[in-house]
Design an enzyme around this catalytic site. Structure first.
Site, PDB file in Angstrom:
ATOM      1  CB  CYS A 226      -0.930  -0.011   1.215  1.00 20.66           C
ATOM      2  SG  CYS A 226      -1.974   1.457   1.312  1.00 20.66           S
TER       3      CYS A 226
ATOM      4  CD  GLU B 143     -28.800  19.134  -3.564  1.00 20.73           C
ATOM      5  OE1 GLU B 143     -29.813  19.424  -2.899  1.00 20.73           O
ATOM      6  OE2 GLU B 143     -28.177  19.959  -4.270  1.00 20.73           O
TER       7      GLU B 143
ATOM      8  CD  GLU C 279      -7.392   2.511  -8.866  1.00 18.63           C
ATOM      9  OE1 GLU C 279      -8.240   2.785  -7.994  1.00 18.63           O
ATOM     10  OE2 GLU C 279      -6.339   1.880  -8.610  1.00 18.63           O
TER      11      GLU C 279
ATOM     12  CE  LYS D 134      -4.175   2.605  -6.815  1.00 17.89           C
ATOM     13  NZ  LYS D 134      -4.861   1.304  -6.700  1.00 17.89           N
TER      14      LYS D 134
ATOM     15  CE1 TYR E 275      -7.602  -1.565  -6.740  1.00 15.89           C
ATOM     16  CE2 TYR E 275      -8.526  -3.751  -7.004  1.00 15.89           C
ATOM     17  CZ  TYR E 275      -7.668  -2.884  -6.348  1.00 15.89           C
ATOM     18  OH  TYR E 275      -6.894  -3.339  -5.311  1.00 15.89           O
TER      19      TYR E 275
ATOM     20  CB  CYS F  49      -3.135   2.659  -1.355  1.00 17.79           C
ATOM     21  SG  CYS F  49      -3.510   0.954  -0.976  1.00 17.79           S
TER      22      CYS F  49
ATOM     23  CG  HIS G 157     -29.338  23.258  -3.061  1.00 16.13           C
ATOM     24  ND1 HIS G 157     -29.439  22.439  -4.156  1.00 16.13           N
ATOM     25  CD2 HIS G 157     -29.564  24.529  -3.491  1.00 16.13           C
ATOM     26  CE1 HIS G 157     -29.742  23.165  -5.213  1.00 16.13           C
ATOM     27  NE2 HIS G 157     -29.819  24.441  -4.832  1.00 16.13           N
TER      28      HIS G 157
END
Length: 449
Positions: A42, A443, A180, A50, A176, A47, A438
């Site tokens: 990682c 939302e 990525e 990357k 993935y 992680c 908002h």
């Protein structure tokens, strides 16, 4: 019998370090063997570097987006060596932090490989150490599948150490990691071709999410060749030549480099001496029960070297659950339900809970789907067509939200909050009763009808 350590951890990655520190908090004498840099995949090859490259890849679009808001045009060029050097410096800083944390926890780190001699004894470098309990946390590594010319391809780890930026690159795989890297390199200005065997990327994710990410990647400039049936690689004077056969025929792509960024990983369990203690494995993965315990009473395993979900936060949680149970007298097991995850592609995606396909398989027609697909306000002034997808999968009998999926800016940050509600068993009515912030994209999760 007296042992050198109450717990000895093989592997100084995220899971191993988390376990060691938690056990030490409870007063255990702990040792860790790590022959490479602390932090494991990682921190050093996954992680963290990357994600830093993901950030770097977004700046070109931010420069052009700014023009829609009245800023003058920006002419900028990537200094690849400077980026790589900056990332390396950050990783060195993190390595030092891990060492400091372990030192403060009074965990002894031995910078060497460990190998089982018997159930309680390990050869660690030139030392022989004994431990009452031993944790295997050695992680995994990318592997090279049997493809003609595969020796000319880079594995995902090597993507972080390229001395120069490729002008053209081919990415193999639909997972993935491959997606990525395809988006990272595309954003940094490299011409990217991604070759995948299925129709859509990201197998096992929700189909709407898969389609939205793939469409977005193509819109941003990634050339995706799907339905690949066969391929081969040849070394050329200027790089590599990749020949791929699809249902539409054969084509050849010339590139500076080819990466196996998404063709799978295997556990790092070779040469651990597991045969000396008869620990059971399956295709290299250590088999464990709900308590992370192997078939050998005092030997445990967590993280990517097991047959459970391969995510850094999962390894950390598994390790801490083990330490809480065994050393803290606070029994608990890792709960693998409703684990959120993100794909840092462009567009970004994140998800928690069941996909629509999984929900229908489990609950039949008692499923209601809520979707929102819109262009966020941010893209109006730059006049871009980037879109956001939000989706809720609901059990119509109980009104419980079984899954939440998003494709769009800040998906990971938004889904992290939504994941709490899903984990707690929130109903669609609870989402409806929540006042939205908002104007925001988030939302939409509480206004879908």
């Amino acid at each position: 019998m007296s042992y050198d350590f109450d717990l000895f951890v093989i592997g100084g990655g995220s899971g191993g370090i988390a376990t060691a520190r938690r056990a030490a908090e409870y007063g255990a004498k702990v040792g860790v063997a790590e022959y490479s840099k602390l932090g494991g995949t990682c921190v050093n090859r996954g992680c963290i570097p990357k994600k830093l490259m993901v950030y770097a890849s977004h700046f070109p679009e931010l420069f052009t987006d700014a023009e829609g808001y009245g800023w003058s045009a920006v002419k900028s060029q990537l200094d690849w060596p400077k980026m790589i050097s900056a990332i390396d410096n950050e990783l060195l800083r993190l390595n030092g932090i891990y060492q400091t944390m372990l030192d403060k926890s009074k965990v002894e780190v031995i910078p060497a490989r460990a190998k089982f001699i018997d159930n309680h004894t390990l050869q660690v470098g030139d030392r022989t150490v004994t431990a009452e309990k031993i944790l295997i946390a050695v992680g995994g590594h990318p592997f090279r599948p049997e493809i003609p010319g595969i020796e000319h391809a880079l594995i995902s780890d090597e993507m972080f150490y390229l001395p120069t930026q490729p002008k053209k690159i081919v990415i193999l795989g639909a997972g993935y990691i491959g997606c990525e890297f395809a988006c990272i390199m595309n954003g940094l200005g490299t011409e990217v071709t991604q070759i995948i065997r299925p129709e859509l990327i990201l197998r096992s994710f929700d189909n709407d999410l898969r389609s939205a990410v793939q469409e977005g990647m193509i819109r941003h400039g990634v050339n995706i060749i799907n339905n690949a049936q066969d391929l081969s690689i040849e070394k050329t004077d200027n790089g590599v030549s990749v020949t791929v056969i699809t249902k539409d025929g054969k084509q050849t792509i010339l590139a500076d480099a080819i990466s196996l960024a998404a063709l799978g990983r295997k556990p790092n369990t070779a040469n651990l001496g597991l045969e000396n203690v008869n620990v059971k494995t399956h295709e290299g993965a250590v088999l464990v029960d709900a308590n992370s315990q192997t078939n050998v009473e005092n030997i445990y395993a967590v993280g990517d070297c097991t047959d459970e979900i391969q995510l850094t936060p999962v390894a950390v949680n598994e390790g801490r659950a083990f330490a809480d149970t065994v050393f803290g007298n606070k029994p608990r097991v890792m709960n693998y339900a409703d684990i959120p995850t993100a794909i840092f592609t462009t567009p970004e995606a994140a998800t928690v809970g069941l996909t629509e396909e999984e929900a229908r398989e489990m609950h039949g027609d008692n499923i209601k789907i809520y979707r929102s697909n819109f262009r966020p306000m941010y893209y109006v002034l730059p006049n871009k067509q980037d879109r956001t997808l939000m989706k809720l999968v609901v059990d119509s009998k109980t009104d419980r939200v079984l899954g939440a999926h998003m494709v769009g800016d800040h998906a990971a940050e938004i889904i992290q909050g939504v994941a709490i509600a899903v984990k707690m068993g929130a109903k669609k009515a609870d989402f409806d009763a929540t006042v939205g912030i908002h104007p925001s994209s988030a939302e939409e999760f509480v206004t879908m009808r």
